[in-house]
Write a protein that holds these residues in place. Structure first.
Motif, PDB file in Angstrom:
ATOM      1  N   SER A  58       0.792  -1.092   0.087  1.00 20.41           N
ATOM      2  CA  SER A  58      -0.097  -0.292  -0.050  1.00 20.41           C
ATOM      3  C   SER A  58       0.893   1.386   0.068  1.00 20.41           C
ATOM      4  CB  SER A  58      -0.899  -0.144   1.280  1.00 20.41           C
ATOM      5  OG  SER A  58      -0.086   0.409   2.218  1.00 20.41           O
ATOM      6  N   LEU A  59       0.280   2.307  -0.450  1.00 23.88           N
ATOM      7  CA  LEU A  59       0.912   3.838  -0.330  1.00 23.88           C
ATOM      8  C   LEU A  59      -0.450   4.431   0.450  1.00 23.88           C
ATOM      9  CD1 LEU A  59       2.324   4.039  -3.969  1.00 23.88           C
ATOM     10  CD2 LEU A  59       3.743   3.581  -1.753  1.00 23.88           C
ATOM     11  N   THR A  60       0.151   5.020   1.549  1.00 17.13           N
ATOM     12  CA  THR A  60      -0.888   5.636   2.594  1.00 17.13           C
ATOM     13  C   THR A  60      -1.104   7.153   1.984  1.00 17.13           C
ATOM     14  OG1 THR A  60      -0.489   4.290   4.216  1.00 17.13           O
ATOM     15  CG2 THR A  60      -1.548   6.468   4.577  1.00 17.13           C
ATOM     16  N   THR A  61      -2.483   7.518   1.868  1.00 15.55           N
ATOM     17  CA  THR A  61      -2.632   8.917   1.267  1.00 15.55           C
ATOM     18  C   THR A  61      -3.326   9.765   2.274  1.00 15.55           C
ATOM     19  OG1 THR A  61      -4.717   8.084   0.511  1.00 15.55           O
ATOM     20  CG2 THR A  61      -2.892   8.001  -0.830  1.00 15.55           C
ATOM     21  N   SER A  62      -3.809   9.111   3.360  1.00 15.91           N
ATOM     22  CA  SER A  62      -4.309   9.913   4.536  1.00 15.91           C
ATOM     23  C   SER A  62      -4.052   9.378   5.539  1.00 15.91           C
ATOM     24  CB  SER A  62      -6.008  10.133   4.392  1.00 15.91           C
ATOM     25  OG  SER A  62      -6.545   8.779   4.735  1.00 15.91           O
ATOM     26  N   LEU A  63      -3.730   9.979   6.837  1.00 17.67           N
ATOM     27  CA  LEU A  63      -3.608   9.524   8.194  1.00 17.67           C
ATOM     28  C   LEU A  63      -4.305  10.525   9.437  1.00 17.67           C
ATOM     29  CD1 LEU A  63       0.324   9.978   7.682  1.00 17.67           C
ATOM     30  CD2 LEU A  63      -0.983   7.590   8.518  1.00 17.67           C
ATOM     31  N   ARG A  64      -4.807   9.671  10.169  1.00 17.50           N
ATOM     32  CA  ARG A  64      -5.532  10.559  11.288  1.00 17.50           C
ATOM     33  C   ARG A  64      -4.686  11.208  12.194  1.00 17.50           C
ATOM     34  NH1 ARG A  64     -10.612   6.744  13.157  1.00 17.50           N
ATOM     35  NH2 ARG A  64      -9.213   5.358  13.562  1.00 17.50           N
ATOM     36  N   GLY A  65      -4.927  12.138  12.737  1.00 15.81           N
ATOM     37  CA  GLY A  65      -4.034  12.914  14.058  1.00 15.81           C
ATOM     38  C   GLY A  65      -4.612  12.506  15.182  1.00 15.81           C
ATOM     39  N   VAL A  66      -4.156  13.207  16.080  1.00 19.52           N
ATOM     40  CA  VAL A  66      -4.467  12.528  17.614  1.00 19.52           C
ATOM     41  C   VAL A  66      -4.566  13.854  18.463  1.00 19.52           C
ATOM     42  CG1 VAL A  66      -1.905  12.152  18.245  1.00 19.52           C
ATOM     43  CG2 VAL A  66      -3.740  10.747  19.185  1.00 19.52           C
ATOM     44  N   TRP A 126     -10.785   5.388   8.617  1.00 24.10           N
ATOM     45  CA  TRP A 126      -9.883   6.442   8.255  1.00 24.10           C
ATOM     46  C   TRP A 126     -10.338   7.815   8.303  1.00 24.10           C
ATOM     47  CZ3 TRP A 126      -9.057   3.153   3.383  1.00 24.10           C
ATOM     48  CH2 TRP A 126      -8.386   1.897   3.375  1.00 24.10           C
ATOM     49  N   PHE A 127     -11.834   8.075   8.053  1.00 19.84           N
ATOM     50  CA  PHE A 127     -12.299   9.359   7.959  1.00 19.84           C
ATOM     51  C   PHE A 127     -13.417   9.753   8.998  1.00 19.84           C
ATOM     52  CE2 PHE A 127     -10.430   8.297   3.910  1.00 19.84           C
ATOM     53  CZ  PHE A 127      -9.832   9.412   3.773  1.00 19.84           C
ATOM     54  N   LYS A 128     -13.550   8.887  10.011  1.00 19.94           N
ATOM     55  CA  LYS A 128     -14.326   9.510  11.278  1.00 19.94           C
ATOM     56  C   LYS A 128     -13.555   9.573  12.311  1.00 19.94           C
ATOM     57  CE  LYS A 128     -18.708   8.769  11.175  1.00 19.94           C
ATOM     58  NZ  LYS A 128     -20.007   7.821  11.461  1.00 19.94           N
ATOM     59  N   PRO A 129     -13.817  10.639  13.242  1.00 18.43           N
ATOM     60  CA  PRO A 129     -13.128  10.591  14.406  1.00 18.43           C
ATOM     61  C   PRO A 129     -13.315   9.565  15.430  1.00 18.43           C
ATOM     62  CG  PRO A 129     -14.915  12.096  14.651  1.00 18.43           C
ATOM     63  CD  PRO A 129     -14.883  11.391  13.341  1.00 18.43           C
ATOM     64  N   LEU A 141      -8.120  11.979  14.841  1.00 15.41           N
ATOM     65  CA  LEU A 141      -8.851  13.140  14.023  1.00 15.41           C
ATOM     66  C   LEU A 141      -8.689  12.778  12.592  1.00 15.41           C
ATOM     67  CD1 LEU A 141      -6.923  15.818  16.375  1.00 15.41           C
ATOM     68  CD2 LEU A 141      -9.099  14.685  16.939  1.00 15.41           C
ATOM     69  N   VAL A 142      -9.636  13.380  11.960  1.00 12.41           N
ATOM     70  CA  VAL A 142      -9.571  13.071  10.504  1.00 12.41           C
ATOM     71  C   VAL A 142      -8.921  14.115   9.798  1.00 12.41           C
ATOM     72  CG1 VAL A 142     -11.641  11.594  10.559  1.00 12.41           C
ATOM     73  CG2 VAL A 142     -11.692  14.158   9.845  1.00 12.41           C
ATOM     74  N   PRO A 143      -8.305  14.016   8.586  1.00 10.02           N
ATOM     75  CA  PRO A 143      -7.843  14.944   8.001  1.00 10.02           C
ATOM     76  C   PRO A 143      -8.717  16.241   7.751  1.00 10.02           C
ATOM     77  CG  PRO A 143      -7.117  13.034   6.640  1.00 10.02           C
ATOM     78  CD  PRO A 143      -8.151  12.688   7.877  1.00 10.02           C
TER      79      PRO A 143
END
Length: 273
Positions: A18-26, A113-116, A147-149
């Motif tokens: 895989s190549l990751t295109t989004s990461l959640r924050g914290v 990936w896209f919800k807190p 946290l989401v982008p």
């Protein structure tokens, strides 16, 4: 640098990179709930005054609604890609016990990936082995929110603190100490350098890399991107969904480890071409 390689994400599955295109924050914190000046006999005063641990449990329960969605006001939700994450695969990878339901609304990739996400990571209170019939005066927990982008981590930390203070039961006193705060990240895989990476992974693994999001946090990715706007920040992986990351038996597939090393070698060669 032209390219930063952060090999700290997860492959789509064994044998498929895989190549990751989004990461959640914290954003996390320690919250202490106090109800009494000192411990009291649970028989003498139980049912009249609240103990701190029960108050803390009720407060922590307000982090989610009945369906398991995060109930903290002010957090951002993103839009998930159209990528299928089969339910049977999720059950196998997580070891969810029979009869235990998933939490939250939306597709698997949306929730991961896209919800807190809010988690209670630890609780400090009287250990069971040392318990007595006492109403304890204070109890503490560590709470972490992913946290989401698009989410400002400082704003999220403030929202978490305000939620904890606003929802304390029975007038319990609440003290919040802010902890780690890291930004989410978003990566665009476009241009010659990104194509050089995709080609390298295709050559090393024999299949195209899957572009995925990641529910984890690597705050340094956003730092690199902010400070080096002309560079490609490439987030790659050596682990897979069964690696039990952060667990006591964390592991990786040795075949994929070798292919990942080969892919990075081929990437350097492609960039130099």
């Amino acid at each position: 640098a032209d390219v930063y390689v952060v090999a700290d994400s997860v492959n789509w599955e064994v044998g498929k990179p895989s190549l990751t295109t989004s990461l959640r924050g914290v954003a996390d914190c320690q919250v202490t709930v106090s109800t009494l000046a000192e411990g009291l006999h649970s028989g003498q005063f139980g049912g009249v005054v609240p103990d701190a641990l029960t108050a803390l449990c009720r407060l922590l329960a307000t982090l989610h609604d009945d369906a398991g969605n995060v109930a903290i006001e002010g957090l951002v939700t993103g839009t998930a890609p159209d990528l299928d994450y089969p339910e049977d695969r999720l059950l196998e990878e997580t070891g969810l016990l029979e009869g235990v339901s998933q939490i939250g609304d939306g597709s698997v990739v949306e929730r991961m990936w896209f919800k807190p996400a809010a988690s209670v990571l630890a609780i400090d209170a009287t250990p069971v082995a040392k318990a007595s019939n006492t109403l304890i005066p204070s109890a503490r927990a560590k709470v972490s929110v992913r946290l989401v982008p698009g989410q400002d981590p400082a704003a999220a930390a403030k929202a978490l603190e305000e939620h904890l203070r606003r929802n304390a039961p029975w007038g319990a006193h609440v003290d919040v100490v802010a902890g780690q705060c890291g930004a989410p990240g978003r990566i665009t895989l476009e241009g010659e350098r990104a194509e050089a990476a995709k080609t390298a992974f295709r050559e090393a693994f024999g299949v195209d890399a899957v572009e995925i999001g990641c529910g984890g946090s690597i705050p340094i990715v956003a730092e690199f991107a902010d400070r080096n706007p002309d560079a490609l920040v490439l987030v790659t992986a050596v682990t897979d969904p069964n690696s039990r990351m952060h667990g006591i038996d964390e592991s990786l597939d040795l075949g994929d480890f070798a292919k990942a090393a080969l892919a990075e070698t081929l990437l350097l060669n492609n960039l130099a071409g």
